[in-house]
Design a protein around this motif. Structure first.
Motif, PDB file in Angstrom:
ATOM      1  N   GLY A  27       0.772  -1.226   0.000  1.00 26.17           N
ATOM      2  CA  GLY A  27       0.000   0.000   0.000  1.00 26.17           C
ATOM      3  C   GLY A  27       0.803   1.275   0.000  1.00 26.17           C
ATOM      4  O   GLY A  27       0.253   2.354   0.235  1.00 26.17           O
ATOM      5  N   SER A  28       2.097   1.210  -0.262  1.00 26.80           N
ATOM      6  CA  SER A  28       2.905   2.427  -0.238  1.00 26.80           C
ATOM      7  C   SER A  28       2.556   3.370  -1.394  1.00 26.80           C
ATOM      8  O   SER A  28       2.808   4.565  -1.311  1.00 26.80           O
ATOM      9  CB  SER A  28       4.398   2.092  -0.277  1.00 26.80           C
ATOM     10  N   GLN A  29       1.989   2.826  -2.490  1.00 28.28           N
ATOM     11  CA  GLN A  29       1.536   3.613  -3.644  1.00 28.28           C
ATOM     12  C   GLN A  29       2.651   4.428  -4.298  1.00 28.28           C
ATOM     13  O   GLN A  29       2.398   5.423  -4.951  1.00 28.28           O
ATOM     14  CB  GLN A  29       0.373   4.539  -3.253  1.00 28.28           C
ATOM     15  N   THR A  30       3.903   4.008  -4.142  1.00 22.63           N
ATOM     16  CA  THR A  30       4.998   4.728  -4.794  1.00 22.63           C
ATOM     17  C   THR A  30       5.085   4.387  -6.280  1.00 22.63           C
ATOM     18  O   THR A  30       5.581   5.187  -7.065  1.00 22.63           O
ATOM     19  CB  THR A  30       6.347   4.416  -4.116  1.00 22.63           C
ATOM     20  N   SER A  31       4.636   3.200  -6.658  1.00 24.40           N
ATOM     21  CA  SER A  31       4.651   2.767  -8.054  1.00 24.40           C
ATOM     22  C   SER A  31       3.494   1.789  -8.276  1.00 24.40           C
ATOM     23  O   SER A  31       3.703   0.596  -8.485  1.00 24.40           O
ATOM     24  CB  SER A  31       6.001   2.119  -8.380  1.00 24.40           C
ATOM     25  N   PRO A  32       2.245   2.290  -8.222  1.00 19.96           N
ATOM     26  CA  PRO A  32       1.085   1.402  -8.308  1.00 19.96           C
ATOM     27  C   PRO A  32       0.699   1.074  -9.750  1.00 19.96           C
ATOM     28  O   PRO A  32       1.043   1.796 -10.685  1.00 19.96           O
ATOM     29  CB  PRO A  32      -0.025   2.236  -7.652  1.00 19.96           C
ATOM     30  N   VAL A  33      -0.036  -0.015  -9.927  1.00 22.78           N
ATOM     31  CA  VAL A  33      -0.683  -0.303 -11.206  1.00 22.78           C
ATOM     32  C   VAL A  33      -1.861   0.661 -11.292  1.00 22.78           C
ATOM     33  O   VAL A  33      -2.706   0.687 -10.403  1.00 22.78           O
ATOM     34  CB  VAL A  33      -1.170  -1.767 -11.267  1.00 22.78           C
ATOM     35  N   MET A  34      -1.887   1.499 -12.339  1.00 20.49           N
ATOM     36  CA  MET A  34      -2.908   2.554 -12.444  1.00 20.49           C
ATOM     37  C   MET A  34      -3.670   2.474 -13.756  1.00 20.49           C
ATOM     38  O   MET A  34      -3.102   2.121 -14.787  1.00 20.49           O
ATOM     39  CB  MET A  34      -2.249   3.934 -12.365  1.00 20.49           C
ATOM     40  N   PHE A  35      -4.939   2.828 -13.675  1.00 22.78           N
ATOM     41  CA  PHE A  35      -5.797   2.992 -14.848  1.00 22.78           C
ATOM     42  C   PHE A  35      -6.500   4.331 -14.728  1.00 22.78           C
ATOM     43  O   PHE A  35      -6.931   4.703 -13.636  1.00 22.78           O
ATOM     44  CB  PHE A  35      -6.862   1.890 -14.901  1.00 22.78           C
ATOM     45  N   THR A  36      -6.648   5.050 -15.833  1.00 24.19           N
ATOM     46  CA  THR A  36      -7.456   6.260 -15.884  1.00 24.19           C
ATOM     47  C   THR A  36      -8.658   5.932 -16.756  1.00 24.19           C
ATOM     48  O   THR A  36      -8.517   5.696 -17.958  1.00 24.19           O
ATOM     49  CB  THR A  36      -6.662   7.439 -16.477  1.00 24.19           C
ATOM     50  N   LEU A  37      -9.834   5.876 -16.119  1.00 26.08           N
ATOM     51  CA  LEU A  37     -11.049   5.424 -16.800  1.00 26.08           C
ATOM     52  C   LEU A  37     -12.159   6.457 -16.653  1.00 26.08           C
ATOM     53  O   LEU A  37     -12.285   7.093 -15.611  1.00 26.08           O
ATOM     54  CB  LEU A  37     -11.516   4.092 -16.205  1.00 26.08           C
ATOM     55  N   ASP A  38     -12.985   6.593 -17.680  1.00 27.43           N
ATOM     56  CA  ASP A  38     -14.135   7.485 -17.669  1.00 27.43           C
ATOM     57  C   ASP A  38     -15.361   6.670 -17.278  1.00 27.43           C
ATOM     58  O   ASP A  38     -15.870   5.866 -18.069  1.00 27.43           O
ATOM     59  CB  ASP A  38     -14.317   8.115 -19.052  1.00 27.43           C
ATOM     60  N   ALA A  39     -15.856   6.882 -16.053  1.00 25.59           N
ATOM     61  CA  ALA A  39     -16.997   6.121 -15.559  1.00 25.59           C
ATOM     62  C   ALA A  39     -18.257   6.402 -16.378  1.00 25.59           C
ATOM     63  O   ALA A  39     -19.070   5.501 -16.584  1.00 25.59           O
ATOM     64  CB  ALA A  39     -17.246   6.439 -14.081  1.00 25.59           C
ATOM     65  N   ALA A  40     -18.419   7.620 -16.868  1.00 23.64           N
ATOM     66  CA  ALA A  40     -19.599   7.956 -17.682  1.00 23.64           C
ATOM     67  C   ALA A  40     -19.644   7.110 -18.955  1.00 23.64           C
ATOM     68  O   ALA A  40     -20.709   6.830 -19.493  1.00 23.64           O
ATOM     69  CB  ALA A  40     -19.600   9.440 -18.025  1.00 23.64           C
ATOM     70  N   GLU A  41     -18.483   6.713 -19.436  1.00 22.98           N
ATOM     71  CA  GLU A  41     -18.393   5.876 -20.635  1.00 22.98           C
ATOM     72  C   GLU A  41     -18.267   4.393 -20.294  1.00 22.98           C
ATOM     73  O   GLU A  41     -18.153   3.559 -21.189  1.00 22.98           O
ATOM     74  CB  GLU A  41     -17.188   6.304 -21.482  1.00 22.98           C
ATOM     75  N   GLU A  42     -18.254   4.079 -18.987  1.00 20.49           N
ATOM     76  CA  GLU A  42     -18.063   2.709 -18.503  1.00 20.49           C
ATOM     77  C   GLU A  42     -16.850   2.058 -19.174  1.00 20.49           C
ATOM     78  O   GLU A  42     -16.918   0.950 -19.695  1.00 20.49           O
ATOM     79  CB  GLU A  42     -19.329   1.877 -18.675  1.00 20.49           C
ATOM     80  N   GLU A  43     -15.732   2.784 -19.151  1.00 21.55           N
ATOM     81  CA  GLU A  43     -14.512   2.310 -19.790  1.00 21.55           C
ATOM     82  C   GLU A  43     -13.862   1.178 -18.999  1.00 21.55           C
ATOM     83  O   GLU A  43     -14.084   1.022 -17.800  1.00 21.55           O
ATOM     84  CB  GLU A  43     -13.498   3.450 -19.905  1.00 21.55           C
TER      85      GLU A  43
END
Length: 131
Positions: A27-43
């Motif tokens: 949980g240190s979040q220094t190098s996390p697996v990340m996604f940037t998603l648009d919830a309105a588009e249900e990406e």
């Protein structure tokens, strides 16, 4: 912080290679697996990740990859990048070269904008000294 026996890598690692960026632990979040998603588009988004043991170690038996956390149901995993489920079992031994798998995260229209850091990728394996 790296694990002394086996680590998870991101950044388009190559099969059998030793490349990739180590994913942060605990949980240190220094190098996390990340996604940037648009919830309105249900990406949804997919990334290739790798597991790799440190020199001198390998797995024995199956290695299981699952998810834990508040929104873990929005994450799935696949061995081939096409057939996703809530968990996978990697039957082949994992050694000092990358073993690839895929993770997918999904968004839904009922989500509020924000960063969700509640999900953890859980890897369960028996690690032994290499022969």
């Amino acid at each position: 912080m790296a694990n002394p026996y086996m680590n998870l890598y991101m950044g388009n690692p190559t099969a059998g290679g030793t490349d990739g960026t180590i994913v942060s632990l605990d949980g240190s979040q220094t190098s996390p697996v990340m996604f940037t998603l648009d919830a309105a588009e249900e990406e949804s988004g997919t990334q290739v990740l790798a597991l790799r043991c440190e020199d001198g170690y390998s797995t024995h038996g199956e290695t299981e990859v699952t998810f834990t956390g508040e929104t873990a149901s929005k994450w799935s995993v696949s061995l081939d990048g096409f057939n996703f489920s809530e968990s996978i079992a990697i039957a082949t031994p994992i050694g000092a070269g990358n073993t690839l798998f895929y993770v997918r995260a999904e968004s839904s229209y009922d989500e509020n904008p924000g960063n969700d850091s509640s999900v953890f990728i859980k890897v369960t394996a028996k690690i032994v000294p290499s022969e």
